[in-house]
Structure formats: structure tokens, C-alpha cells
Write a protein that holds these residues in place. Structure first.
Motif, PDB file in Angstrom:
ATOM      1  N   GLU A 149       0.917  -1.154   0.028  1.00  0.00           N
ATOM      2  CA  GLU A 149       0.142   0.002   0.007  1.00  0.00           C
ATOM      3  C   GLU A 149       0.793   1.241  -0.118  1.00  0.00           C
ATOM      4  O   GLU A 149       2.086   1.066   0.328  1.00  0.00           O
ATOM      5  CB  GLU A 149      -1.066   0.107   1.346  1.00  0.00           C
ATOM      6  CG  GLU A 149      -0.093   0.020   2.487  1.00  0.00           C
ATOM      7  CD  GLU A 149      -1.425   0.318   3.715  1.00  0.00           C
ATOM      8  OE1 GLU A 149      -2.633  -0.172   3.359  1.00  0.00           O
ATOM      9  OE2 GLU A 149      -1.153   0.279   4.768  1.00  0.00           O
ATOM     10  N   GLN A 150       0.278   2.363  -0.580  1.00  0.00           N
ATOM     11  CA  GLN A 150       0.983   3.663  -0.441  1.00  0.00           C
ATOM     12  C   GLN A 150       1.410   4.020   0.925  1.00  0.00           C
ATOM     13  O   GLN A 150       0.636   3.882   1.896  1.00  0.00           O
ATOM     14  CB  GLN A 150      -0.017   4.696  -1.161  1.00  0.00           C
ATOM     15  CG  GLN A 150      -0.053   4.863  -2.206  1.00  0.00           C
ATOM     16  CD  GLN A 150      -1.089   5.783  -3.144  1.00  0.00           C
ATOM     17  OE1 GLN A 150      -1.912   6.136  -2.548  1.00  0.00           O
ATOM     18  NE2 GLN A 150      -0.448   6.535  -4.065  1.00  0.00           N
ATOM     19  N   LEU A 151       2.437   4.375   1.072  1.00  0.00           N
ATOM     20  CA  LEU A 151       3.142   5.007   2.454  1.00  0.00           C
ATOM     21  C   LEU A 151       2.649   6.312   2.587  1.00  0.00           C
ATOM     22  O   LEU A 151       2.643   7.153   1.735  1.00  0.00           O
ATOM     23  CB  LEU A 151       4.478   5.056   2.449  1.00  0.00           C
ATOM     24  CG  LEU A 151       5.269   5.520   3.863  1.00  0.00           C
ATOM     25  CD1 LEU A 151       4.963   4.889   4.796  1.00  0.00           C
ATOM     26  CD2 LEU A 151       6.694   5.621   3.476  1.00  0.00           C
ATOM     27  N   VAL A 152       1.833   6.642   3.467  1.00  0.00           N
ATOM     28  CA  VAL A 152       1.249   7.903   3.691  1.00  0.00           C
ATOM     29  C   VAL A 152       2.365   8.719   4.938  1.00  0.00           C
ATOM     30  O   VAL A 152       2.683   7.980   5.798  1.00  0.00           O
ATOM     31  CB  VAL A 152       0.030   7.662   4.570  1.00  0.00           C
ATOM     32  CG1 VAL A 152      -0.478   9.118   5.059  1.00  0.00           C
ATOM     33  CG2 VAL A 152      -1.219   7.084   3.829  1.00  0.00           C
ATOM     34  N   VAL A 153       2.849   9.710   4.519  1.00  0.00           N
ATOM     35  CA  VAL A 153       3.577  10.592   5.339  1.00  0.00           C
ATOM     36  C   VAL A 153       3.078  11.409   6.412  1.00  0.00           C
ATOM     37  O   VAL A 153       2.415  12.267   5.767  1.00  0.00           O
ATOM     38  CB  VAL A 153       4.858  11.149   4.454  1.00  0.00           C
ATOM     39  CG1 VAL A 153       5.770  12.037   5.150  1.00  0.00           C
ATOM     40  CG2 VAL A 153       5.614  10.269   3.414  1.00  0.00           C
ATOM     41  N   GLY A 154       3.221  11.277   7.513  1.00  0.00           N
ATOM     42  CA  GLY A 154       2.502  11.878   8.584  1.00  0.00           C
ATOM     43  C   GLY A 154       2.460  11.364   9.843  1.00  0.00           C
ATOM     44  O   GLY A 154       3.265  10.793  10.136  1.00  0.00           O
ATOM     45  N   ASP A 155       1.386  11.745  10.692  1.00  0.00           N
ATOM     46  CA  ASP A 155       1.217  11.381  11.843  1.00  0.00           C
ATOM     47  C   ASP A 155       0.493   9.936  11.873  1.00  0.00           C
ATOM     48  O   ASP A 155      -0.358   9.665  11.372  1.00  0.00           O
ATOM     49  CB  ASP A 155       0.573  12.306  12.599  1.00  0.00           C
ATOM     50  CG  ASP A 155       1.199  13.633  12.988  1.00  0.00           C
ATOM     51  OD1 ASP A 155       2.358  13.620  13.134  1.00  0.00           O
ATOM     52  OD2 ASP A 155       0.439  14.813  12.916  1.00  0.00           O
ATOM     53  N   GLU A 156       1.059   9.004  12.920  1.00  0.00           N
ATOM     54  CA  GLU A 156       0.429   7.833  12.947  1.00  0.00           C
ATOM     55  C   GLU A 156      -0.572   8.082  14.431  1.00  0.00           C
ATOM     56  O   GLU A 156      -0.030   8.443  15.544  1.00  0.00           O
ATOM     57  CB  GLU A 156       1.267   6.973  13.517  1.00  0.00           C
ATOM     58  CG  GLU A 156       0.869   5.354  13.563  1.00  0.00           C
ATOM     59  CD  GLU A 156       1.964   4.179  13.274  1.00  0.00           C
ATOM     60  OE1 GLU A 156       1.562   2.978  13.375  1.00  0.00           O
ATOM     61  OE2 GLU A 156       2.991   4.408  12.691  1.00  0.00           O
ATOM     62  N   LEU A 157      -1.817   7.600  14.098  1.00  0.00           N
ATOM     63  CA  LEU A 157      -2.777   7.776  15.400  1.00  0.00           C
ATOM     64  C   LEU A 157      -3.519   6.606  15.375  1.00  0.00           C
ATOM     65  O   LEU A 157      -3.431   5.520  14.703  1.00  0.00           O
ATOM     66  CB  LEU A 157      -3.665   8.824  14.943  1.00  0.00           C
ATOM     67  CG  LEU A 157      -3.043  10.171  15.019  1.00  0.00           C
ATOM     68  CD1 LEU A 157      -3.226  10.938  13.487  1.00  0.00           C
ATOM     69  CD2 LEU A 157      -3.524  11.001  16.041  1.00  0.00           C
ATOM     70  N   THR A 158      -3.979   6.333  16.830  1.00  0.00           N
ATOM     71  CA  THR A 158      -4.883   5.131  16.857  1.00  0.00           C
ATOM     72  C   THR A 158      -5.964   5.650  17.858  1.00  0.00           C
ATOM     73  O   THR A 158      -6.090   6.477  18.474  1.00  0.00           O
ATOM     74  CB  THR A 158      -4.081   4.044  17.668  1.00  0.00           C
ATOM     75  OG1 THR A 158      -5.027   2.796  17.271  1.00  0.00           O
ATOM     76  CG2 THR A 158      -3.781   4.429  18.967  1.00  0.00           C
ATOM     77  N   VAL A 159      -7.145   4.899  17.610  1.00  0.00           N
ATOM     78  CA  VAL A 159      -8.421   5.355  18.210  1.00  0.00           C
ATOM     79  C   VAL A 159      -9.050   4.040  19.022  1.00  0.00           C
ATOM     80  O   VAL A 159      -9.347   2.996  18.163  1.00  0.00           O
ATOM     81  CB  VAL A 159      -9.412   6.013  17.559  1.00  0.00           C
ATOM     82  CG1 VAL A 159     -10.725   6.274  18.262  1.00  0.00           C
ATOM     83  CG2 VAL A 159      -8.886   7.183  17.043  1.00  0.00           C
ATOM     84  N   ARG A 184       0.514  14.483   6.368  1.00  0.00           N
ATOM     85  CA  ARG A 184       1.246  15.810   6.918  1.00  0.00           C
ATOM     86  C   ARG A 184       0.794  17.079   5.835  1.00  0.00           C
ATOM     87  O   ARG A 184       0.528  18.032   6.463  1.00  0.00           O
ATOM     88  CB  ARG A 184       2.510  15.400   6.985  1.00  0.00           C
ATOM     89  CG  ARG A 184       3.441  16.817   7.589  1.00  0.00           C
ATOM     90  CD  ARG A 184       4.693  16.196   8.016  1.00  0.00           C
ATOM     91  NE  ARG A 184       4.675  15.170   8.818  1.00  0.00           N
ATOM     92  CZ  ARG A 184       5.516  14.333   9.093  1.00  0.00           C
ATOM     93  NH1 ARG A 184       6.620  14.072   8.088  1.00  0.00           N
ATOM     94  NH2 ARG A 184       5.393  13.316  10.096  1.00  0.00           N
ATOM     95  N   ALA A 185       0.730  16.716   4.584  1.00  0.00           N
ATOM     96  CA  ALA A 185       0.499  17.847   3.691  1.00  0.00           C
ATOM     97  C   ALA A 185      -0.977  18.191   3.697  1.00  0.00           C
ATOM     98  O   ALA A 185      -1.144  19.576   3.642  1.00  0.00           O
ATOM     99  CB  ALA A 185       1.025  17.429   2.139  1.00  0.00           C
ATOM    100  N   SER A 186      -1.840  17.411   3.488  1.00  0.00           N
ATOM    101  CA  SER A 186      -3.354  17.613   3.357  1.00  0.00           C
ATOM    102  C   SER A 186      -4.159  17.634   4.603  1.00  0.00           C
ATOM    103  O   SER A 186      -5.136  18.139   5.070  1.00  0.00           O
ATOM    104  CB  SER A 186      -3.823  16.652   2.328  1.00  0.00           C
ATOM    105  OG  SER A 186      -4.016  15.309   2.980  1.00  0.00           O
ATOM    106  N   GLY A 187      -3.553  16.802   5.794  1.00  0.00           N
ATOM    107  CA  GLY A 187      -4.429  16.775   6.938  1.00  0.00           C
ATOM    108  C   GLY A 187      -5.316  15.666   6.756  1.00  0.00           C
ATOM    109  O   GLY A 187      -6.320  15.535   7.746  1.00  0.00           O
ATOM    110  N   LYS A 188      -5.603  14.936   5.681  1.00  0.00           N
ATOM    111  CA  LYS A 188      -6.690  13.926   5.635  1.00  0.00           C
ATOM    112  C   LYS A 188      -6.224  12.597   6.253  1.00  0.00           C
ATOM    113  O   LYS A 188      -5.001  12.232   6.427  1.00  0.00           O
ATOM    114  CB  LYS A 188      -6.547  13.543   3.864  1.00  0.00           C
ATOM    115  CG  LYS A 188      -7.543  12.667   3.543  1.00  0.00           C
ATOM    116  CD  LYS A 188      -7.698  12.422   2.133  1.00  0.00           C
ATOM    117  CE  LYS A 188      -8.691  11.241   1.773  1.00  0.00           C
ATOM    118  NZ  LYS A 188      -8.917  10.989   0.318  1.00  0.00           N
TER     119      LYS A 188
END
Length: 327
Positions: free
Chosen positions: A191-201, A272-276
Motif C-alpha cells: 500500500e501507499q506509504l502515508v507520510v504524516g502522523d500515526e494515530l490510533t483510536v 502531513r501535507a493535506s491533513g486527510k
């Protein structure tokens, strides 16, 4: 500062009402050691609250308990696939014996253990998840990577705890990544690597608990950072205001649409870039170790560990109007 706990009162007030509880842990999956750690913590928490609970290591040992009618309920903290307790096989066994258990049922467990099919459900409903490709041992992985665009992540489709996961930035490294993922059962996923914050809920019942933003000391939140390192930072809540409300609502919807129930954890990346937000996976029997995320989130919500374990055990008890336990 902890949030106000609006999870509601306990539905079971007397520990004896649970009957004799087998705390199922260990097993033969790649996550055995984490499961033993989680299970021991949960077992002690139940005992401290007067629950007649005891340890059972693995499904084979549980079958003996069921055949000989030595337990009335199962607290499932058996992690993983292939000998674990998150792929629906255990749930089907317990349904056949008419024994209530914690967490998701057969459908939710089986579907969410398979990351590819979970993504297919989410995408069919318009929920955001990274673009992906299914891989077999004979796939043209270079073409798949070019179609998705480097960097990518290669991982087993049916494992957890970052087992068999590789981040690939160069085409020359694809073969090594696939060789690692292929050591485990089932299909593989790129899968595409999303560059940004890793979160969990974390999800408990019908409530999404505060998000956690994970900040490892190293570059990635790998197995070592999850279970060994003492310098991983966990920021809870991970977001503020509208963004926190959005991720919690998204996680709860993702959890439900994957057929999950009771309790669990939804992992999310925020670009990180889009906030999505991008949904990664659902864990239906999350870790309950000293490093684990669900206890951290529950504490922020005002629920201490022993109370959390009690509430998880309550997920094996039907709500009023639901009828008998799964059987």
C-alpha cells in the motif's frame, strides 16, 4: 487532564454473575509473547475485582476446558492469526459451544484480520484508506510499486504488531520486503506509504475513546518501539478540536462497518501535507501490556486499568433487549 467519563454505569455489578472466566492467551501465533503479557495483566485485574478467572494458554487447551465444562465465559486476549484468536476461528468454536466471549463475533473478527478485505469494504462505502495492491509469491511487485508510486509498505495481509512489515523507498529493496512478508501465512499487501502522523483510536462499546498520536524515538513505530522501547511518546488526545472529533467519528464508523463490536482499536494515518485521515486496520483483541495503547486512551478518558478490563469483560454480556449471548 482526563476527560469526563461518559461511558455510563457498569452493566454487571456482581463479579459472580460472570461465572468462571477463562482468560485465553498465548497460543501459537507470531504474537504469542505479547498475548501472554496482555493476558497476565488482564487476569490479575479480574482477580483483584473478585472475578473467578484463570489462565488458559491457546485454543487446544481451551477445547479441553470447553469439553469438560470448566468455564462459563471467555476473556479473549489471544492475539493474531494462525493459532491466534482474532481471525474468527476461535469465535466460531465458542459459538458452537454456546460460550459467551469478549470482543467481535465471527464476521467482525475474520473480516478485520484480513487487511485486504477490510479495505475493500471501507472503499465500497467511501471511507478513506491508502491505495493498495494484492500480492502473491508470484506477483510482479516492481510493476505494482510503480502503479502505486514509491514509497510503499509491504506487509502480510493477516498479521499484526508490525510483524513482517517493510517500508520500501527504492525498487531494489522490494524483493527483500516481499521475502520477509512471505514468511507468514496468507496473502501480502502493498500500500501507499502515508507520510504524516500515526494515530490510533480505541473503541469500547459504542464509544470512541481519545485518540493517541504516536511519536517513536526512531523513524518508525515498529515492533521494538511498540513493545520494548521506553522512549516512544504517546500524546493523548492526539488531536484537538474538530480534528479530534473527526478522527473519533471516523474510527467508530470504520469499526462498525468492518462488522466489529465490543472493543478494539482502529489505526489511522494523517497525511502531513493535506491533513486527510487514512484508515489502516482494526485490531479486535488489542494489546493490554504496559506499552499498549488502549489502556493509555482509557486512562485519559477517566477509566483506570482494572475498570477497563471489567468493561471489556462486560462486552461478553448482551445488552438489555439483545437476547441470549452468541451461541
Amino acid at each position: 487532564m482526563a476527560e469526563a467519563n461518559n461511558i455510563g454505569p457498569r452493566r454487571v455489578s456482581n463479579a459472580k454473575d460472570f461465572g468462571r472466566v477463562a482468560v485465553l492467551m498465548g497460543g501459537t501465533s507470531s504474537e504469542r509473547e505479547v498475548s501472554l503479557d496482555s493476558g497476565s495483566n488482564c487476569l490479575e485485574a479480574l482477580k483483584r475485582q473478585g472475578v473467578d478467572a484463570y489462565k488458559v494458554d491457546g485454543i487446544a487447551a481451551l477445547v479441553d476446558e470447553l469439553v469438560n465444562k470448566r468455564c462459563q465465559r471467555v476473556f479473549n486476549i489471544l492475539h493474531g492469526h494462525a493459532g491466534g484468536g482474532e481471525d474468527g476461528i476461535l469465535q466460531g468454536l465458542l459459538d458452537a459451544f454456546g460460550i459467551p466471549y469478549t470482543g467481535s463475533d465471527v464476521l467482525g473478527s475474520a473480516l478485520s484480520m484480513d487487511k485486504i478485505r477490510t479495505k475493500q469494504v471501507w472503499l465500497s462505502l467511501g471511507l478513506p484508506t491508502p491505495r493498495y495492491a494484492r500480492l502473491s509469491r508470484n506477483s510482479d511487485v516492481a510493476t505494482a510499486a510503480r502503479d502505486l508510486g514509491l514509497p510503499v509498505i509491504v506487509k502480510p495481509a493477516c498479521e499484526g504488531s508490525s510483524v513482517g512489515v517493510t517500508r520500501v523507498f527504492k525498487e531494489a529493496d522490494l524483493k527483500q520486503a516481499v521475502d520477509l512478508a512471505a514468511r507468514y501465512q496468507g496473502e501480502m499487501l502493498m500500500e501507499q506509504l502515508v507520510v504524516g502522523d500515526e494515530l490510533t483510536v480505541a473503541v469500547l462499546g459504542d464509544t470512541a475513546l481519545p485518540s493517541i498520536r504516536i511519536v517513536p524515538a526512531g523513524e518508525y513505530y515498529d515492533y521494538h518501539a511498540k513493545y520494548k522501547a521506553e522512549d516512544t511518546q504517546y500524546i493523548c488526545p492526539g488531536l484537538q478540536g474538530a480534528a479530534e472529533d473527526e478522527i473519533r467519528a471516523l474510527a467508530l464508523e470504520a469499526f462498525r462497518t468492518a462488522g466489529c463490536s465490543g472493543w478494539g482499536r482502529v489505526d489511522v494515518m494523517r497525511d502531513r501535507a493535506s491533513g486527510k485521515f487514512y484508515l489502516l486496520e482494526v485490531n479486535t483483541a488489542p494489546g493490554m501490556t504496559s506499552h499498549s495503547l488502549v489502556p493509555k486512551s482509557a486512562k485519559q478518558f477517566g477509566i483506570e486499568f482494572d475498570e477497563l478490563v471489567w468493561r471489556v469483560l462486560e462486552t461478553s454480556v448482551p445488552h438489555a433487549g439483545q437476547g441470549a449471548p452468541r451461541s
